[in-house]
Design an enzyme around this catalytic site. Structure first.
Site, PDB file in Angstrom:
ATOM      1  N   HIS A   4       0.834  -1.204   0.000  1.00 22.73           N
ATOM      2  CA  HIS A   4       0.000   0.000   0.000  1.00 22.73           C
ATOM      3  C   HIS A   4       0.872   1.260   0.000  1.00 22.73           C
ATOM      4  O   HIS A   4       0.677   2.171  -0.816  1.00 22.73           O
ATOM      5  CB  HIS A   4      -0.916   0.003   1.230  1.00 22.73           C
ATOM      6  N   GLU A   5       1.837   1.289   0.911  1.00 25.97           N
ATOM      7  CA  GLU A   5       2.707   2.462   0.993  1.00 25.97           C
ATOM      8  C   GLU A   5       3.639   2.563  -0.210  1.00 25.97           C
ATOM      9  O   GLU A   5       4.002   3.663  -0.632  1.00 25.97           O
ATOM     10  CB  GLU A   5       3.526   2.413   2.292  1.00 25.97           C
ATOM     11  N   HIS A  53       1.898   4.581  -2.873  1.00 26.20           N
ATOM     12  CA  HIS A  53       2.006   6.024  -2.638  1.00 26.20           C
ATOM     13  C   HIS A  53       3.411   6.521  -2.992  1.00 26.20           C
ATOM     14  O   HIS A  53       3.577   7.569  -3.623  1.00 26.20           O
ATOM     15  CB  HIS A  53       1.722   6.348  -1.166  1.00 26.20           C
TER      16      HIS A  53
END
Length: 345
Positions: A21-22, A25
């Protein structure tokens, strides 16, 4: 339950989901020219860190989250051309939704690993019996797994669908079944019972399960399809919970950890399936238009695009506070449900 297995499985699952997920980003921020001051997995004190270029990469003590410290996300910070708020709306939205995008990409990769290593289980289309349920008509008639049904009441049975159609439409009627077992043709009588819930006749059997190993291209297609079907099912469930059609069932970190430990004891393949399921869930939840979540951030950016200027600082703080309170209430409710499941009270 083995506590060590539960801890290792929980750290593995949470770590995998959070990292991807990170990473979404991070990569998207870099791609549009934003400066990322820190890429962190976990919260709390740093356990390990190193700096490469303009970014500090760190591993923190509590493995239940992560973050990217992107320059300029806080309006009070010093702004420059690499700041988050200096980039166009489309670039900022891209960075925000990239985390959820990776949570949909991860299950595809996990399902590919599963399909290529363990193969794909599919029900046979032939009228060959698989699992036989105890106390049901098929078991009482002496039918066994592997029996090949050839005819019922004189009608030839050429496929599993033929078998199902005959059984479902003949509840309460005695049927003469001709079947082949170990090359020998045999005969028995079975009476389908009426299932009130499904409104049809049943004898308590499942089709034979066949396993095959797909090639890479087939596995990729099956993985995308599997991820899509699970996502659609989850969206339907979320809508039904919001509209009150079904009861809201939520699990917090304790519940997820307990499930991870239980699944891990079944083997690595079930654990990867569990991680894929959770990743899709995380991706969808994060896209909900709730303040504090990524979806809520996208809404505020869309409003900024329509207004031609960002929302005021006080309004943003109020919206984020409401979102944070709602999120905490949900977390508290989920935690109490987790505790009740564990029967700690």
């Amino acid at each position: 339950m083995d506590l060590t297995v539960t801890v290792v499985a929980t750290v593995f699952v949470f770590g995998l989901l959070i990292f991807f997920h990170e990473l979404g980003h991070f990569l998207s921020a870099k791609s549009v020219g934003m400066r990322v001051d820190e890429f962190a997995i976990g919260f709390g004190p740093k356990v390990f860190s190193y700096k490469s270029g303009e970014t500090v990469y760190s591993l923190r003590m509590i493995p239940l989250g992560g973050f990217n410290k992107i320059a300029g996300m806080d309006p009070d910070e010093e702004q420059d051309e690499k700041s988050f708020n200096a980039k166009p709306i489309w670039a900022r939205i891209l960075v925000i939704i990239a985390g959820s995008f990776m949570n949909f990409l991860l299950p595809i990769a996990l399902f590919m690993i599963i399909f290529l290593s363990a193969g794909v289980d599919t029900p046979s289309t032939e009228p060959i019996l698989g699992k036989i349920f105890a106390e049901k008509p098929a078991a009482q008639a002496g039918l066994m797994p592997g029996d090949h049904i050839e005819a019922i009441n004189g009608y030839s049975v050429g496929s599993w669908r033929d078998l199902v159609n005959i059984i479902q439409s003949n509840a309460g009627k005695k049927l003469e079944v001709i079947y082949r077992r170990d090359g020998t043709q045999q005969k028995t009588t079975v009476m389908p019972e009426y299932d009130n819930q499904m409104n049809r006749g049943i004898i308590g059997v499942m089709p034979k399960i066949e396993n095959y190993h797909p090639n890479v291209i087939e596995a990729a297609g099956l993985s995308v399809k599997q991820t899509y079907l699970i996502a659609v099912s989850m969206v339907t469930g979320i809508v039904q919970m919001i509209t009150g059609k079904i009861a809201a069932e939520v699990a917090g970190p304790i519940g997820v950890a307990q499930m991870a430990g239980q699944v891990a004891q079944l083997g690595i393949i079930p654990l990867l399936q569990f991680a894929a399921f959770l990743s899709i869930n995380l991706g969808l939840i994060n896209l909900l238009p709730v303040p504090v979540l990524d979806g809520g951030y996208v809404v505020t950016l869309a409003v900024e695009g329509l207004r031609g200027k960002p929302l005021g600082r006080n309004k943003m703080q109020f919206i984020q506070m409401i979102g944070f309170i709602l999120l905490m209430l949900l977390m508290i409710m989920a935690t109490f449900k987790d505790i009740n499941r564990l029967k700690l009270f």
